[in-house]
Design a protein around this motif. Structure first.
Motif, PDB file in Angstrom:
ATOM      1  N   ARG A  79      24.718 -34.407 -19.194  1.00  0.00           N
ATOM      2  CA  ARG A  79      24.957 -34.515 -17.490  1.00  0.00           C
ATOM      3  C   ARG A  79      26.015 -33.576 -17.418  1.00  0.00           C
ATOM      4  NH1 ARG A  79      25.483 -41.048 -16.492  1.00  0.00           N
ATOM      5  NH2 ARG A  79      23.521 -41.528 -17.154  1.00  0.00           N
ATOM      6  N   ASN A  81      28.744 -33.241 -14.455  1.00  0.00           N
ATOM      7  CA  ASN A  81      28.886 -34.010 -13.079  1.00  0.00           C
ATOM      8  C   ASN A  81      29.739 -33.578 -12.133  1.00  0.00           C
ATOM      9  OD1 ASN A  81      28.502 -37.057 -14.786  1.00  0.00           O
ATOM     10  ND2 ASN A  81      29.278 -35.764 -16.182  1.00  0.00           N
ATOM     11  N   PHE A  83      30.444 -33.802  -7.762  1.00  0.00           N
ATOM     12  CA  PHE A  83      30.120 -34.393  -6.409  1.00  0.00           C
ATOM     13  C   PHE A  83      29.424 -33.616  -5.135  1.00  0.00           C
ATOM     14  CE2 PHE A  83      32.993 -37.560  -8.137  1.00  0.00           C
ATOM     15  CZ  PHE A  83      32.209 -38.640  -7.586  1.00  0.00           C
ATOM     16  N   LYS A  89      22.775 -38.436  -7.853  1.00  0.00           N
ATOM     17  CA  LYS A  89      23.215 -39.462  -8.857  1.00  0.00           C
ATOM     18  C   LYS A  89      24.659 -38.633  -8.935  1.00  0.00           C
ATOM     19  CE  LYS A  89      20.140 -38.005 -12.174  1.00  0.00           C
ATOM     20  NZ  LYS A  89      19.303 -36.932 -11.430  1.00  0.00           N
ATOM     21  N   GLY A  90      25.283 -37.888  -8.659  1.00  0.00           N
ATOM     22  CA  GLY A  90      26.582 -37.505  -8.867  1.00  0.00           C
ATOM     23  C   GLY A  90      26.758 -36.649 -10.118  1.00  0.00           C
ATOM     24  N   TYR A  91      25.245 -36.230 -10.815  1.00  0.00           N
ATOM     25  CA  TYR A  91      25.386 -35.576 -11.833  1.00  0.00           C
ATOM     26  C   TYR A  91      24.125 -34.788 -12.036  1.00  0.00           C
ATOM     27  CZ  TYR A  91      23.152 -39.893 -13.893  1.00  0.00           C
ATOM     28  OH  TYR A  91      22.602 -40.860 -14.291  1.00  0.00           O
ATOM     29  N   ASP A 265      35.251 -27.867 -14.039  1.00  0.00           N
ATOM     30  CA  ASP A 265      35.065 -29.094 -14.815  1.00  0.00           C
ATOM     31  C   ASP A 265      34.105 -30.061 -14.512  1.00  0.00           C
ATOM     32  OD1 ASP A 265      35.679 -31.083 -16.835  1.00  0.00           O
ATOM     33  OD2 ASP A 265      37.625 -31.575 -15.772  1.00  0.00           O
ATOM     34  N   ARG A 267      32.660 -31.955 -16.777  1.00  0.00           N
ATOM     35  CA  ARG A 267      32.737 -33.152 -17.524  1.00  0.00           C
ATOM     36  C   ARG A 267      31.313 -33.347 -18.364  1.00  0.00           C
ATOM     37  NH1 ARG A 267      33.477 -37.411 -13.810  1.00  0.00           N
ATOM     38  NH2 ARG A 267      33.097 -35.892 -12.270  1.00  0.00           N
ATOM     39  N   TYR A 268      30.700 -32.234 -19.009  1.00  0.00           N
ATOM     40  CA  TYR A 268      29.657 -32.473 -19.530  1.00  0.00           C
ATOM     41  C   TYR A 268      29.511 -33.526 -20.927  1.00  0.00           C
ATOM     42  CZ  TYR A 268      27.974 -27.962 -17.810  1.00  0.00           C
ATOM     43  OH  TYR A 268      27.646 -27.035 -16.950  1.00  0.00           O
ATOM     44  N   PHE A 269      28.589 -34.378 -21.138  1.00  0.00           N
ATOM     45  CA  PHE A 269      28.409 -35.073 -22.145  1.00  0.00           C
ATOM     46  C   PHE A 269      27.086 -35.479 -22.178  1.00  0.00           C
ATOM     47  CE2 PHE A 269      27.495 -39.744 -20.650  1.00  0.00           C
ATOM     48  CZ  PHE A 269      28.143 -39.466 -19.098  1.00  0.00           C
TER      49      PHE A 269
END
Lengths: 473, 484
Positions: A79, A81, A83, A89-91, A265, A267-269
């Motif tokens: 994902r 992330n 906005f 989905k926000g991602y 940033d 915020r990949y995961f």
């Protein structure tokens, strides 16, 4: 000449040719009315979960193989992330850590010399929705949200705008021929982002990214203008900033969109809703085996069949024609004749009528019959011009059309001899020229024969008769 | 008032089949009970009109399965078509889903009747249900106390006998812990057993829906109809159909059970430890082999949970941006303002705290330091359990470290709610099935629960041990009747 060396890397987003979206069952369709092609998932509706479009994975795999990539046998999605209203989905679901393909390459030819552009990776992701801004209002069309994309990222291996354009042309043709995307830049199904930096020595300069350039030609223009802008700044002693720019078609310059913030940033995961995907050796082998014939292979094959370098290239530039040509590869025919017909009168007809081969009645059988008539010299290439329209638009066979149109191929020796004798009598100057060994005389006289017979004379027969008659003079 | 809802499901089923009562009798009784116990605040939204209509429609149908016409409550983070689904948040106060979750479709398929949507912690984030925008539900055993969380409303509703069944969801103990606090049976099945389609996600890799009921047999009955692979959920697992009640009457002699030393360490209150000791002694007397074992990494589970659950939550809750659905401020200045104020006003403090911490944990290099590292240790926890299940059939321990405490007691300490779940969280980390079985009462007469953990997809075996204990303990678990 500038003393700066350009370094260019390119990211291309390409929409995959699937029926449905990457993670939902909504239709993947361009140009439909806004917000028609969507499921709850495409709106990021609470409680919904992504599915996997297996065919999209196959297409991405095919693209990765066409670009000579190593394949990640075990891959998962991540994902990304952030906005934005077009990101429901926000991602965005993408592949950050295990792209389907890595370490590939594309071969281009620069001034007759081969050059390799390395592919860093190719990964699967989903497209965003489309925002339309009108006055004080913004509108969102979610038809595009979730359309399957591949992103192809090169190493910074290009050093000029020509190389960048050659790479894009080649990439486009590879993806078209691999049949993974329709690569229509104007419709946004292929989008180019270009990273440019300049430097006087081996160290790389600070790069800028110019996003979403609308045509391959503009990629070239954008690179030139951006390199020039950077050069001016450096000459004035001003440092280049890492920033995102866009190319303005009107001013022919790149324009600042935003300065890159430190450590963008996302915020990949790993995407927890999609289990790891394993690509079996068998699946990879199957996709490789079913790979359509790619441009380089086609060119080699065409040249082996006797086509010129130019004709081969021209055929390959037009995929439908090349695909049509390939239907005949196993046949015993005159391939040069076929290529001449396709690139000549037939292309002319298609361009004039804005049609494709699919819109005509030119089945393989009809084409074979046309070739046979030409080969037998029962019709001439001039005849083809007269009968082609009818032949492409109806189911009538060639003989019927010739009869109806009064097209005849004069193969009657007596009739032709009479006509030739008359022409020789009327053109004593040319006969003299011929006798003095001037080659153009016979061409001129042949032209007269064709004019007299309205192009219906069997050319080789007429030429034989003409030469025979001239020798008698 | 009729008392049919105090009967067992099998008894009710016979009454329905012989037409002595109709589904409407049950539905009406449920609403009467809910009204009578309104102060429990177990429900956020009642489905009165539709439920009565449905009950009437069932009157002329054949009673074709044991759950036919039975009232059930559904946790308010599971989507119900046409019925408001709030996640106990102001953000979704007006949110009426246009589709049913897969589990809700399954309830409809066997003609169970949804009575209403139960109270919970906002977006399931909490362990007391006190973070609910609609105020906390109360514990039927002592209304000054919490019902636990996050499925606190579901637990209170079943414990108070308002409905015989409820659906809960369990991300870090949210079914088992409130079940323990309220003296009911709650099962969190193996991750992937039940489709998550329609469960509004908190932490996707941990969330699992499960049945909550008054006893073991009925819990297994409900689980029977909830399971199965779902084409809408890639993480749901294909398994052959099975009857989870099939081992209930089997002997437990020779069964091998492990108790991790950590589960009976100083973190657990003395009276709970004593109760567990009693259970162990009883099991041993019945021929069950019980060993105390060391299970490494269990003590790390809460930290891992915080990292993984909050990281995933920060991403899952990004979609609530005020644009397509949910709470949106009126007249925002610009896009940024719409985002900021809608989320600021729409989410409660605990949710915002977790989004902020989760965003931080995934940010830049932190992802490597925290999230990736947490996933590695998570694998170690799985291995540690796998190793244990090579030698043992089941793992047991207490479900909670204390009995239900008083409302507002832990509100000032954001870490307390995590520590409440220290015994149940490891199960979510490993994706294993875990359940609560009431095994007794504290001195203050609050329920104490036994935590039973099974190997992957071995829910039937867990029910077997649970049923054996239930039968032998023969507790009175109806708070109205005092509970002995």
């Amino acid at each position: 000449m500038s003393t700066y060396q350009k370094t260019i890397g390119i990211e291309v987003h390409c929409e995959l040719k699937t029926n449905t979206k990457m993670f939902s069952s909504a239709k993947n369709g361009y140009g439909d009315s806004a917000n028609c092609n969507l499921t709850l998932l495409d709106l990021g509706y609470p409680g919904t979960l992504p599915l996997i479009n297996d065919y999209a994975v196959t297409l991405a795999l095919r693209a990765a193989l066409a670009l000579h990539c190593e394949i990640h046998r075990e891959m998962y999605f991540d994902r990304k992330n952030y906005f934005y209203p077009d990101l429901p989905k926000g991602y965005q679901i993408t592949q950050a850590k295990t792209p389907i393909g890595i370490n590939g390459y594309v071969e281009i030819e620069v001034d007759g010399k081969p050059k390799t552009i390395r592919i860093h990776d190719i990964h699967i992701e989903e497209d965003t929705a489309k925002s339309v801004h009108q006055g004080n209002h913004s509108y969102l069309d979610f038809n595009r949200a979730g359309v399957p994309l591949i992103e192809i990222v090169t190493e910074p291996d290009m050093n000029s705008s020509e190389e960048a354009m050659l790479y894009l042309e080649k990439l486009r043709s590879l993806l078209l021929y691999a049949d993974v995307s329709d690569c229509k830049i104007e419709e946004g199904s292929m989008r180019c982002d270009v990273n440019v930096s300049i430097s006087k020595d081996d160290t790389l300069g600070v790069r800028t990214e110019t996003k979403n350039i609308g045509s391959i030609r503009n990629v070239g223009l954008a690179i030139e203008s951006e390199a020039l802008r950077q050069e001016k700044l450096l000459e004035e002693g001003i440092a280049i900033q890492e920033e995102t720019r866009r190319y303005d078609d009107a001013s022919k310059e790149t324009v600042l969109m935003r300065v890159k913030e430190i450590g963008n940033d996302y915020r990949y995961f790993p995407e927890p809703d999609i289990p790891k995907l394993c690509l079996s050796e068998e699946r990879i082998r199957k996709v490789q085996e079913q790979m359509p014939m790619l441009p380089d292979d086609r060119k080699a094959r065409y040249q082996a069949l006797g086509l010129s370098d130019l004709s081969s290239s021209k055929l390959i530039q037009n995929k439908p024609l090349s695909d049509y040509f390939n239907l005949f590869l196993e046949d015993d025919i005159d391939f040069v004749m076929l290529s001449n017909l396709l690139l000549g009168d037939i292309s002319f007809y298609l361009n004039r009528t804005m049609k494709t081969l699919m819109d005509t009645t030119l089945t393989k059988e009809r084409m074979l019959s046309l070739l046979q008539h030409l080969y037998d010299q029962t019709i001439t290439t001039k005849n083809v011009k007269d009968l082609l329209e009818e032949f492409l638009e109806t189911d009538k066979d060639i003989d019927t059309i010739c009869k109806e149109k009064g097209i005849q191929n004069i193969s009657d020796t007596t009739l032709l001899s009479t006509i030739i004798k008359n022409i020789i009598e009327q053109n004593p100057e040319s006969v003299k020229d011929y006798q003095q060994g001037r080659d153009r005389a016979i061409k001129y006289l042949m032209g007269q024969v064709m004019k007299e017979t309205k192009g219906s004379a069997n050319p080789s027969l007429a030429r034989d008769l003409l030469e025979e008659e001239l020798k008698k003079q | 008032m009729s008392k049919y809802l105090d009967h067992s499901i099998l008894e009710i089923h016979e009454l329905l089949k012989s037409k002595q009562i109709t589904p409407l009798t049950l539905v009406k009784e449920a609403f009467e009970r809910i009204e009578e116990e309104a102060s429990l605040n177990a429900f956020i939204t009642l489905n009165k009109e539709a439920a009565i209509k449905e009950a009437k429609a069932l009157e002329n149908m054949e009673v074709d399965n044991v759950l036919f016409g039975i009232p059930i409550a559904v946790k308010d983070n599971i989507t119900t078509k046409g019925l408001r689904t709030t996640c106990a948040s102001k953000m979704l106060e007006q949110f009426v889903p246009v589709y049913d979750a897969t589990v809700v479709e399954k309830l409809h398929d066997c003609h169970m009747i949804i009575i209403g949507k139960t109270n919970m912690d906002e977006f399931a984030m909490g362990s007391t249900s006190e973070t609910s925008y609609f105020k906390a539900p109360h514990n039927p055993w002592d209304t000054e106390r919490i019902a636990g969380g996050s499925s606190g409303g579901s637990a209170a509703a079943v414990a108070a006998r308002l409905v015989p069944f409820a659906l809960g969801s369990d991300t870090g103990g949210s079914i088992r812990q409130p079940s323990s606090y309220t003296g009911i049976v709650g099962m969190k099945p193996t991750y992937g057993r039940i489709s998550r389609y329609g469960l509004i996600a908190f932490a996707s890799s941990l969330d699992q829906i499960g049945p909550m009921s008054r006893n073991v047999y009925e819990n297994a009955l409900l689980l029977n109809i909830l399971v199965g692979q779902d084409r809408h959920d890639l993480t749901s697992v294909a398994k052959d159909p099975e009857d989870f009640t099939r081992l209930l009457d089997n002997d437990v002699r020779g069964m091998k059970v492990a108790i991790p030393n950590y589960f009976v360490s100083d973190i657990v209150s003395d009276e709970i430890k004593e109760k567990i000791d009693e259970v162990v002694k009883f099991l041993k007397s019945q021929g069950v082999i019980v060993d105390y074992v060391d299970l490494p990494y269990l003590d790390k589970a809460v930290t891992l949970y915080q990292i993984i659950a909050m990281g995933e939550a920060s991403s899952n809750l990004a979609r609530f941006d005020g644009i397509r659905y949910g709470y949106a401020v009126e007249d925002p200045k610009d896009l940024e303002d719409l985002y900021c104020r809608s989320r600021q006003e729409g989410f409660g403090d605990e949710v915002k705290r977790r989004i902020m911490v989760g965003s931080y944990l995934l940010s830049g290099e932190n992802a490597k330091v925290y999230y990736t590292k947490a996933q590695q240790i998570r694998d170690d926890i799985c291995k540690s359990f796998e190793q244990c299940f090579k030698d043992y059939d089941l793992v047991i321990g207490p479900t909670t470290t204390t009995v239900a405490y008083h409302l507002n007691e832990g509100m000032d300490d954001p870490l307390k709610s995590f520590l409440d779940d220290v015994l149940v969280i490891p199960v979510n980390m490993a994706g294993l099935p875990g359940m609560n079985l009431p095994v007794g009462f504290s001195k203050e007469h609050m329920p104490i629960g036994l935590h039973i953990i099974g190997n992957y997809f071995e829910e039937a075996k867990m029910y077997q041990l649970a049923r054996f204990l239930e039968k032998n303990l023969a507790l009175d678990l109806n708070p109205k009747e005092g509970g002995k």
